[in-house]
Every structure is written in C-alpha cells, then in structure tokens.
Write an enzyme that holds these catalytic residues in place. Structure first.
Site, PDB file in Angstrom:
ATOM      1  N   SER A 390      -8.016 -10.623  -4.621  1.00 12.45           N
ATOM      2  CA  SER A 390      -8.537 -10.385  -5.755  1.00 12.45           C
ATOM      3  C   SER A 390      -8.311  -8.992  -5.752  1.00 12.45           C
ATOM      4  O   SER A 390      -8.574  -8.175  -4.938  1.00 12.45           O
ATOM      5  CB  SER A 390      -9.565 -11.022  -6.240  1.00 12.45           C
ATOM      6  OG  SER A 390     -10.820 -10.630  -5.283  1.00 12.45           O
ATOM      7  N   PHE A 393      -7.561  -5.621 -11.119  1.00 10.94           N
ATOM      8  CA  PHE A 393      -6.959  -6.282 -12.338  1.00 10.94           C
ATOM      9  C   PHE A 393      -6.487  -7.595 -12.511  1.00 10.94           C
ATOM     10  O   PHE A 393      -5.899  -8.056 -13.388  1.00 10.94           O
ATOM     11  CB  PHE A 393      -5.404  -5.322 -12.441  1.00 10.94           C
ATOM     12  CG  PHE A 393      -5.746  -3.665 -12.739  1.00 10.94           C
ATOM     13  CD1 PHE A 393      -6.483  -3.476 -13.542  1.00 10.94           C
ATOM     14  CD2 PHE A 393      -4.930  -2.967 -11.901  1.00 10.94           C
ATOM     15  CE1 PHE A 393      -6.797  -1.877 -13.610  1.00 10.94           C
ATOM     16  CE2 PHE A 393      -5.073  -1.791 -12.020  1.00 10.94           C
ATOM     17  CZ  PHE A 393      -5.923  -1.199 -12.971  1.00 10.94           C
ATOM     18  N   GLY A 394      -7.159  -8.435 -11.636  1.00  8.06           N
ATOM     19  CA  GLY A 394      -6.842  -9.667 -11.559  1.00  8.06           C
ATOM     20  C   GLY A 394      -6.815 -10.422 -10.156  1.00  8.06           C
ATOM     21  O   GLY A 394      -7.440  -9.833  -9.120  1.00  8.06           O
ATOM     22  N   LYS A 410       0.301 -13.173  -9.367  1.00  6.51           N
ATOM     23  CA  LYS A 410      -0.706 -12.391  -9.547  1.00  6.51           C
ATOM     24  C   LYS A 410      -1.218 -12.453 -11.113  1.00  6.51           C
ATOM     25  O   LYS A 410      -0.287 -12.272 -11.881  1.00  6.51           O
ATOM     26  CB  LYS A 410      -0.166 -10.849  -9.318  1.00  6.51           C
ATOM     27  CG  LYS A 410      -1.349  -9.851  -9.697  1.00  6.51           C
ATOM     28  CD  LYS A 410      -0.802  -8.450  -9.350  1.00  6.51           C
ATOM     29  CE  LYS A 410      -1.809  -7.457  -9.700  1.00  6.51           C
ATOM     30  NZ  LYS A 410      -1.292  -5.912  -9.333  1.00  6.51           N
ATOM     31  N   ASP A 515      -0.999   4.031  -5.016  1.00  5.44           N
ATOM     32  CA  ASP A 515      -2.167   3.373  -4.473  1.00  5.44           C
ATOM     33  C   ASP A 515      -1.738   2.678  -3.028  1.00  5.44           C
ATOM     34  O   ASP A 515      -2.009   1.374  -3.177  1.00  5.44           O
ATOM     35  CB  ASP A 515      -2.346   2.261  -5.406  1.00  5.44           C
ATOM     36  CG  ASP A 515      -3.855   1.555  -5.138  1.00  5.44           C
ATOM     37  OD1 ASP A 515      -4.532   2.406  -4.530  1.00  5.44           O
ATOM     38  OD2 ASP A 515      -4.312   0.318  -5.436  1.00  5.44           O
TER      39      ASP A 515
END
Length: 690
Positions: A390, A393-394, A410, A515
């Site tokens: 997790s 964003f989800g 996802k 990221d």
C-alpha cells in the site's frame, strides 16, 4: 543447428556478439537462435558470412545495439529474421530487400528510425512483417502492395504519416491475422477498399488522425473479430454494415466525432462481448437487446449526452434513465480531463507502447479490456490475503486474470485528491515507454464499482521476487538462505541505471521518475530489476539548460531519497533522479537506509560513506555482503578483501557519491553512471570467477 536461445547467457561491450564470427566456418548451418538472453553488443559485419544455407536467424530479446549491417543481405536463403526487442538504432538497410525467400521479418521494439525502404516490397514471399515500436517516419511504402502472401502486418507505435492508399487494401486480400497501424500520425479518409480484407481477424487503426466516415464496406470484413478505431476524428453515422460482421467480438470506436443513432443491428451480434462508443456525438434510443441487455457492463456509451434508453428521448424524462447507462457528471468531467491531458501529450509525441503493453495477454494488436468485475474476481473480491502493498495513493493486490496470468493491480484511493493526479501521471509516463527495466503497464480500468463509486486501477505485470527493499532488509532471500552477493547487487544497480537512462535519454520526451527508492524497484523471477510506481513521474516537455520542467508544481518525493533542491521548490529534473539513484546505490551496498536510526544530527548516509571513502570502504559495507564474499571473520578486525573486488566496490561507491553531490550541476548523469558501473562489472568478471 545452433540454439542457445532462452537462457541466461551474458556478454558485454561492443564485441559481445563477436562469437558469431566463429560460426561462419560452419557452411551447413541452417538454424541460429541466440534470442532471449542477456547478450550485449553490435551485430558484426561478418554476420553476412554465415552459411549460405542458413534459413532462420533468431536474435530478439537481448541488449543488441548499433545498426543492422548491410551484409545481412548476403544471407540469401533466410526465411526468418527476428531481431525484435533490442536496442538497435539506425535505418533498415535496403539490402534486406535482397532476401527473396524471407517469410518473417521482425524488427519490433527497437530504436530504429528513418523511412521504411521501398526495397522491402521485393520480399514477395513475406507473410509476417512486424516493425512496431520504433521511430519510423514518412508514408507507408508504395511498394507494400507487392506483398502477395502477407498474413500479418504490424506497423504500430511509430511516427508514420500521410494517408493509406487504396492499393494497400486492393493488393493485400491475403491478410488473415492482423493489420495494426495504431499509434502513428496517419491521416485522411479510410478507403472503401478496406472491405476487401475479408479474411483479417483484427484491424487496429487507433490513435491516428483519420477523418471522414467509416466506409460501409467494412461490413464485408466477415472474418473480423476485433475492430479498433479509437481516438481519431472520424465523423458521420455508424454504418449499418457493422451489424453484418457476425463474428465480431470487440468493437471500439470511442473518442471520435461519430453522430446519429446506434444501429439497431448491433444488438443482433451474438458473440459481441465488448462495445465502446463513448465520447462521440451519438443520439437517440439505445438498442434494446443483445449485449445492451445481457452484458451491459461491457457496453460503454458515456460522453454521448443525447443518448437515451426509451422513446421518446425527452430531456426531462431521460435524465433519470441516463444514470443507468452513463457515468455521473463528475466522472465524465474526470475522464474528459484525462482525454484533454492525453491530447496535450499527443500534441508533443505519440503514445508508442499501448499495444506492446498488452501483447502478453492477447493476440498481438488486440487491446486487452478489463472491467471492475473482472478485477474484483481476479483478486478474490480484493481479499486482504492478496494485498501485497500500500502507498500514499492506494493499495496493490496480486491477482490472476481469466487467462491464468498473474498481475499486480494498483487500486487508487479516490478519496484522496492526489490519486487522480497520480493516475494521470502514471499513465502519461508509461503510455509511451517500453523497456525491460521498467515495470510493464498492461492496461488500466476506469469504471464504477458495485457501490456505484468511481473506480480507478492500473494493471501491471506481476514480479515474483518482490521489491529491492525486501532484499536489502533481509525479508527475502535465495532458496539457499543467502542474500544478494556483489554480482547480484551490481546487476540490480545496472538494471536500474539502464531504466533511468532510457527514461532520461531515449524517450522522445524525457521522463523524470521523481520517486526512486528500493520499494519502487521490483525483481522478476530472473532477478532482473524493474523500476515501478510512476505516480510522481513528470514529462520534461520544456527543457532549459538545467533540465528543469515546465511544470510549476512543487514536487514531493520520499524523505531521504529526494534531492535537496526539491525542498527549495526547484522543478523536477533528471539530476534529481540521479541523486535518488545515488542514495539507492549506497543503500544497496551498505545495507543502511537514509532514514536509519544511526543517522542523526548532521550525519547522514552520504556523509557516512564519504568519511570512509576510499581507504576504509570495507567498514561501511553490508555485513551480509561481506559474509557472502567470505571475508567476514568471526572475530577481530575485518580482513582485507582481494584487490579486484575492493577496486570494484570503490568504483561503485564512487558512482554513488558522484550522483549525490549537493549541487545538481555537480552530479554525474545516469548515462555516465551506467558506463562506470558496467566497466566495474567487466573488470570484476575478468579478475574473479564469481
């Protein structure tokens, strides 16, 4: 026969394929397969000196780069030439047109460019040509109608332009598998002669600039199973002839300017299982029967506000019915936003990897469609036992589609305002990228769940060996209980550098990942590392001298991996990715994350490594790594490791330090980092037997 295909054979450098020269002595060689290995290098000119009777040459799925030598034209007996899924650049040598017996030509998913040579029209025995996923420009060659035995033609995901001549359809009635011209810049009307393709199973003309009406002759394509004309500027009414294609299973004409009513005959197509007419100008009554009743979840009509369920189509009465077949206004606006952003992106460049991303699931060229219900079933109703991660964003679930293919799903948390932005960023970043070191995006799903709430999901390939973070922390180990040795770690580092180098230098519009961290680096069953989670990725659409983005948004990455300039509001850049890569590289070889509890005050991972570099570099290495190098004593000071391994480790750490310079201008780029790491690996292999 010489067959070493589908192994794990590795070679490096420009001369990595030099062993092919030794095979020129075999005058009776008829079959040569070196595909799906880890072979690197340039195809030697001596390839043309292979046996004069060689018939099949498989070289796909490697890391082959450079040009295809013109000497390939000397292999006059070739019936199959496949060099797909490599890094080959340059133009198609016209000499390939001399291979009169060639039946299959595969050059897909490379970096080839220029015009497709007219000489290919000389290949009159050809039955399969796949040039997809390159950078070819210009018109479809006027010589292509010479193909008299062609069964399959895939020119998708290129930069082709111009119109399709009627001669193409007049002369290719033999096509029986697929005609895929999607994701190009082709324009003009569709010729009536398209109806002559009576044997073809799939036609995909999506993501072009075709205009005018859909020819009624399309109904003569009696063998058609899948028809895709998505995202063009087609107009006029839907031809009634669509209802005559009794074998049609998938029809997607979404995002055009089609008008008029939906032909009632469509309800009589008994095997039709997916229908998408969304975002057109259709109006009138929706047919009552067939797929419109029995499989309503596979019918997409949103974006046609003048459609209604029953006669008469009175606006006041229809509003209550539209909710049953159209998504809520907010969802429409959301999807329109997606389309708008996609349009902006297409203005800059074409999406070049849509079909390739689905090729593992279905016959190449057919877009894999997934619904909420299918994803719900694939994950056991999103069972917590299938939850594998997790994020902000989800959640990510492991699932199994109907075909028995494992995927990672996802699911975006729509309650968070940033989730849609993440969804768009990920789609934009991945829709035009394709590389063995990037996690493959298979498809996406924008739908409604059983609670009538918006549902957004991205479907990726499933990578069975988890994240790099798990391996660094010891949560995952090899079957013998060992962790990652020096070669494993170096291979992972090179894989990640390859992926970033591709994003930074080999995409038409450079992409900054923004990221990068160990949890976003995943490993497949062969321990090949792939970069995932592009939720913060940015397209470097407008470059300046310092690689700044045109976006004015302040980027938020992950603590410890985010470069210091982002904290001062500077825009995302390739230099920022280089910093994150450097941190990951140092963590990979020290076993310490940048947020480790030992790093307090002014001390951090980078300064800690710098303080030991280079004389005392062993003191900062991961103890697990030292153990596997068999140089970790039970007691006393750490032994001195062999010079070759020590020099290799120093070179690796030097790359990490060079990437993490505080100033963006002082950092080395990913291409330089990749070269240095590859040199370190070659040197290590020369002096050890690891």
């Amino acid at each position: 026969m010489y067959n070493i295909g589908f192994n794990q054979i590795v070679s490096y450098g420009d001369d990595g394929l030099s062993f092919l020269t030794s095979l020129t002595n075999n005058t009776r060689l008829q079959f040569l397969a070196i595909d799906d290995n880890h072979l690197e290098g340039v195809i030697p000119e001596s390839i043309g000196n292979l046996s004069g009777v060689i018939k099949k040459l498989y070289m796909g799925g490697n890391h082959i780069y450079g040009h295809i030598p013109s000497s390939i034209g000397h292999l006059s007996s070739l019936t199959l030439l496949n060099v797909s899924y490599n890094l080959i650049s340059g133009e198609i040598p016209p000499e390939i047109g001399q291979l009169k017996d060639l039946q299959m030509l595969g050059l897909a998913a490379n970096k080839m460019s220029g015009h497709i040579p007219n000489s290919l029209g000389n290949l009159r025995m050809l039955n399969n040509i796949d040039l997809s996923g390159n950078y070819f420009v210009g018109n479809i060659p006027s010589s292509f109608p010479n193909f008299q035995k062609l069964l399959s033609m895939d020119l998708s995901n290129n930069l082709l332009n111009g119109s399709i001549s009627r001669e193409i359809f007049l002369s290719l009635p033999s096509l029986s598998t697929i005609l895929n011209l999607s994701n190009n810049f082709l324009s003009g009307p569709l010729p009536e002669e398209i109806g002559l393709l009576g044997n073809v199973v799939t036609i995909d003309l999506s993501d072009n600039r075709f205009s005018g009406s859909i020819p009624s002759s399309i109904g003569k394509c009696s063998s058609l199973v899948g028809l895709f004309m998505v995202r063009n500027t087609l107009s006029g009414p839907l031809p009634n002839a669509l209802g005559e294609m009794k074998g049609l299973e998938i029809l997607d004409l979404s995002s055009n300017q089609l008008s008029g009513s939906i032909p009632d005959k469509l309800k009589d197509l008994r095997v039709l299982r997916y229908l998408n007419l969304s975002f057109n100008l259709l109006e009138g009554v929706i047919p009552n029967g067939g797929i419109f009743v029995k499989n309503i979840s596979s019918v997409h009509l949103e974006g046609n506000p003048k459609l209604c369920l029953h006669v008469p189509c009175v606006e006041s009465a229809a509003s209550s019915h539209r909710r049953k077949v159209l998504v809520p206004v907010t969802i429409i606006l959301g999807i329109l936003a997606v389309c708008t952003m996609g349009g902006c992106l297409l203005y800059v460049r074409k999406s070049k990897a849509r079909v390739a991303a689905t090729s593992d699931l279905v016959v190449k060229g057919q877009h894999r469609m997934v619904t909420y219900e299918e994803l719900r079933g694939a994950t056991g109703n999103f069972n917590q036992e299938n939850l594998i991660g997790s994020g902000s964003f989800g959640s990510v679930y492991k699932g199994c589609l109907r075909e028995g293919i494992e995927v990672s799903l996802k699911v975006l948390d729509i309650r968070k305002t940033a989730s849609l932005k993440s969804f768009l960023a990920e789609c934009e970043a991945l829709r035009s990228t394709r590389h063995r070191n990037l996690v493959k995006l298979i498809t996406s799903c924008s739908s409604m769940d059983f609670k009538n709430m918006e549902f957004l999901a991205l479907v990726y390939e499933y990578l069975s060996n988890g994240s790099l973070e798990d391996w660094i922390k010891g949560k995952r180990k090899n079957a013998n209980g060992d962790g990652l040795n020096i070669v494993d770690r170096l291979n992972v580092a090179i894989d990640v550098a390859c992926g970033l180098d591709y994003l930074h230098h080999d995409c038409e519009v450079a992409v900054a990942h923004c990221d990068l961290k160990p949890s976003n680096i995943l490993l497949d069953r062969d321990m090949t590392a792939k970069i995932g989670d592009f939720g913060l990725a940015k397209l470097l659409i407008e470059r300046t001298g310092n690689n700044d983005l045109s976006s004015t948004n302040v980027l938020k990455g992950s603590v410890g991996y985010m470069p210091p300039e982002y904290g001062f509001g500077q825009k995302p850049s390739t230099a920022g990715d280089a910093y994150s890569f450097g941190v990951v590289l140092l963590e990979l070889f020290t076993g310490k994350s940048p947020t480790h509890e030992n790093f307090t005050g002014d001390q951090n991972l980078i300064r800690w490594v710098q303080s030991a570099f280079p004389e005392n570099i062993i003191q900062v290495l991961d103890s697990e790594l030292l153990h596997l190098m068999q140089h970790l004593p039970n007691e006393g000071p750490i032994n001195i490791i062999p010079e070759a391994e020590r020099n290799c480790l120093i070179s690796i750490m030097e790359v990490g330090i060079s990437c993490t310079c505080a100033s963006p201008d002082g950092r080395i780029g990913l291409r330089d980092a990749l070269r240095k790491l590859e040199t370190a690996r070659q040197t290590l292999f020369k002096h050890t037997h690891v």
